[in-house]
Design a protein around this motif. Sequence first.
Motif, short mmCIF file in Angstrom:
data_model
loop_
_atom_site.label_atom_id
_atom_site.label_comp_id
_atom_site.label_asym_id
_atom_site.label_seq_id
_atom_site.Cartn_x
_atom_site.Cartn_y
_atom_site.Cartn_z
N ILE A 46 0.86 -1.18 0.00
CA ILE A 46 0.00 0.00 0.00
C ILE A 46 0.90 1.23 0.00
O ILE A 46 1.83 1.32 0.80
N VAL A 47 0.61 2.16 -0.88
CA VAL A 47 1.28 3.46 -0.85
C VAL A 47 0.26 4.49 -0.41
O VAL A 47 -0.77 4.68 -1.08
N THR A 48 0.51 5.12 0.74
CA THR A 48 -0.42 6.11 1.26
C THR A 48 0.38 7.25 1.87
O THR A 48 1.61 7.31 1.74
N PHE A 49 -0.29 8.17 2.54
CA PHE A 49 0.35 9.40 2.98
C PHE A 49 -0.01 9.71 4.43
O PHE A 49 -1.11 9.41 4.90
N GLU A 50 0.92 10.33 5.14
CA GLU A 50 0.70 10.76 6.52
C GLU A 50 1.48 12.05 6.75
O GLU A 50 2.70 12.06 6.61
N PRO A 51 0.79 13.16 7.05
CA PRO A 51 -0.64 13.26 7.27
C PRO A 51 -1.42 13.13 5.96
O PRO A 51 -0.83 13.15 4.88
N HIS A 52 -2.74 13.03 6.09
CA HIS A 52 -3.61 13.05 4.93
C HIS A 52 -3.37 14.36 4.17
O HIS A 52 -3.25 15.43 4.78
N PRO A 53 -3.26 14.33 2.84
CA PRO A 53 -3.02 15.57 2.08
C PRO A 53 -3.99 16.69 2.41
O PRO A 53 -3.61 17.86 2.41
N ARG A 54 -5.23 16.34 2.70
CA ARG A 54 -6.21 17.38 3.04
C ARG A 54 -5.80 18.12 4.32
O ARG A 54 -6.01 19.34 4.43
N PHE A 56 -2.75 18.69 5.17
CA PHE A 56 -1.63 19.54 4.80
C PHE A 56 -2.12 20.80 4.10
O PHE A 56 -1.65 21.91 4.41
N PHE A 57 -3.04 20.66 3.17
CA PHE A 57 -3.49 21.80 2.37
C PHE A 57 -4.56 22.64 3.05
O PHE A 57 -4.69 23.82 2.78
N GLN A 58 -5.34 22.04 3.95
CA GLN A 58 -6.43 22.75 4.62
C GLN A 58 -6.22 22.67 6.13
O GLN A 58 -6.95 22.01 6.86
N ASP A 60 -6.73 24.63 8.50
CA ASP A 60 -7.76 25.17 9.38
C ASP A 60 -9.08 24.40 9.27
O ASP A 60 -10.06 24.75 9.93
N ALA A 61 -9.10 23.37 8.45
CA ALA A 61 -10.32 22.57 8.31
C ALA A 61 -10.58 21.78 9.59
O ALA A 61 -9.65 21.42 10.32
N GLY A 62 -11.83 21.50 9.85
CA GLY A 62 -12.18 20.72 11.04
C GLY A 62 -11.74 19.27 10.90
O GLY A 62 -11.36 18.82 9.81
N PRO A 63 -11.78 18.53 11.98
CA PRO A 63 -11.39 17.11 11.93
C PRO A 63 -12.30 16.32 11.00
O PRO A 63 -13.51 16.50 10.99
N PHE A 64 -11.70 15.46 10.19
CA PHE A 64 -12.49 14.74 9.20
C PHE A 64 -12.09 13.28 9.06
O PHE A 64 -12.83 12.50 8.47
N ARG A 65 -10.96 12.87 9.60
CA ARG A 65 -10.48 11.52 9.34
C ARG A 65 -11.36 10.47 10.02
O ARG A 65 -11.79 10.65 11.16
N LEU A 66 -11.58 9.38 9.32
CA LEU A 66 -12.34 8.27 9.88
C LEU A 66 -11.47 7.40 10.78
O LEU A 66 -11.97 6.71 11.66
N MET A 67 -10.18 7.42 10.53
CA MET A 67 -9.27 6.62 11.36
C MET A 67 -7.89 7.28 11.38
O MET A 67 -7.49 7.96 10.42
N ASN A 68 -7.19 7.09 12.49
CA ASN A 68 -5.83 7.59 12.56
C ASN A 68 -4.88 6.60 11.88
O ASN A 68 -5.30 5.54 11.40
N ALA A 69 -3.61 6.94 11.83
CA ALA A 69 -2.64 6.10 11.13
C ALA A 69 -2.54 4.72 11.76
O ALA A 69 -2.38 3.71 11.06
N GLU A 70 -2.63 4.64 13.08
CA GLU A 70 -2.56 3.35 13.78
C GLU A 70 -3.71 2.45 13.38
O GLU A 70 -3.51 1.26 13.06
N ALA A 71 -4.92 2.99 13.37
CA ALA A 71 -6.09 2.19 13.02
C ALA A 71 -6.03 1.75 11.56
O ALA A 71 -6.39 0.61 11.23
#
Length: 307
Positions: A46-54, A56-58, A60-71
């Motif tokens: 699997i190739v993925t990213f941490e943090p989520h690109p959103r 990084f770019f946003q 000031d955006a509110g929390p949106f992730r369904l799971m953290n990196a551990e999960a």
Amino acid sequence: MQIHQDWHWLDAAGRGTSCALGNFDGVHLGHQAVIDLARGPAPLGIVTFEPHPRQFFQRDAGPFRLMNAEARANRLAKLGVEHLFQLPFNAGLAALTPEEFARKVLAEGLGISHVVIGEDFCFGKGRAGRAEDMKRLGEKYGFTTTIAPLLKQGGIGISSTAIRDALSEGRPGDAAAMLGHLHRIEGAVIHGEKRGRELGFPTANMDLTGLHLPRFGVYAVRVDVLSGPQEGSYMGAASLGVRPMFNGVAPNLETYLLDFKGDLYGRHLSVALVEFLRPELKFDGLPALITQMNEDCDQARAVLAAG
């Protein structure tokens, strides 16, 4: 599963993988279909990213992730992933053009043999690269590409956004139908104000920072204790919210494990939301709260015993 935190200086054992590429927030059924297409004779990656690109770019955006990196890592390991390339998403990576990403990261850095992406996947600076571009660049730099169609359920595309909506409305069962598994909140047990213990319901408290917040209220939950002498699976009732009875502000998750005795501080838990029982309430006094907590536990036990 081996976790790689960078795309530079990868050892030979991690090269030559067949990889699914994406953010995989929630690892829902659509993500699983992409991962299944990457299975083959080569090691599955699997190739993925941490943090989520959103993130990084946003910023000031509110929390949106369904799971953290551990999960996410725990869920991917259960799917048989052998190599997780969790690339640090930073200014350097964000500045790569689509061709630079394909050549420097995928071909030269990770040495992948095959990549699978969703048909709506975008990559490279300004999200300029599209799925067909990846196919063309793969041919140029020595890896093959599969483009996965969008998976639909009931005529509607399965997406992290639809799952967030279901959780926000207190519909964990509908979220689970799209995820292919119960929605879980995972992390370490932290010290709280210990009011639950004083009330006869000692709870395991977990931080929700950065995560999408399901509807506030009480849930029937299944709990996996992932470490320590009490490691195993338990039934429970959990309160998710700000504790209006005690004028709380920061949301957290407080889970009472049924038929459990022991100290869980510092242990890692995985709490699965099974059914929404009731909204968060403010009571006239502690006796009324304790009565309701007993009823919540009885209802949670009945729900979980019924399967």
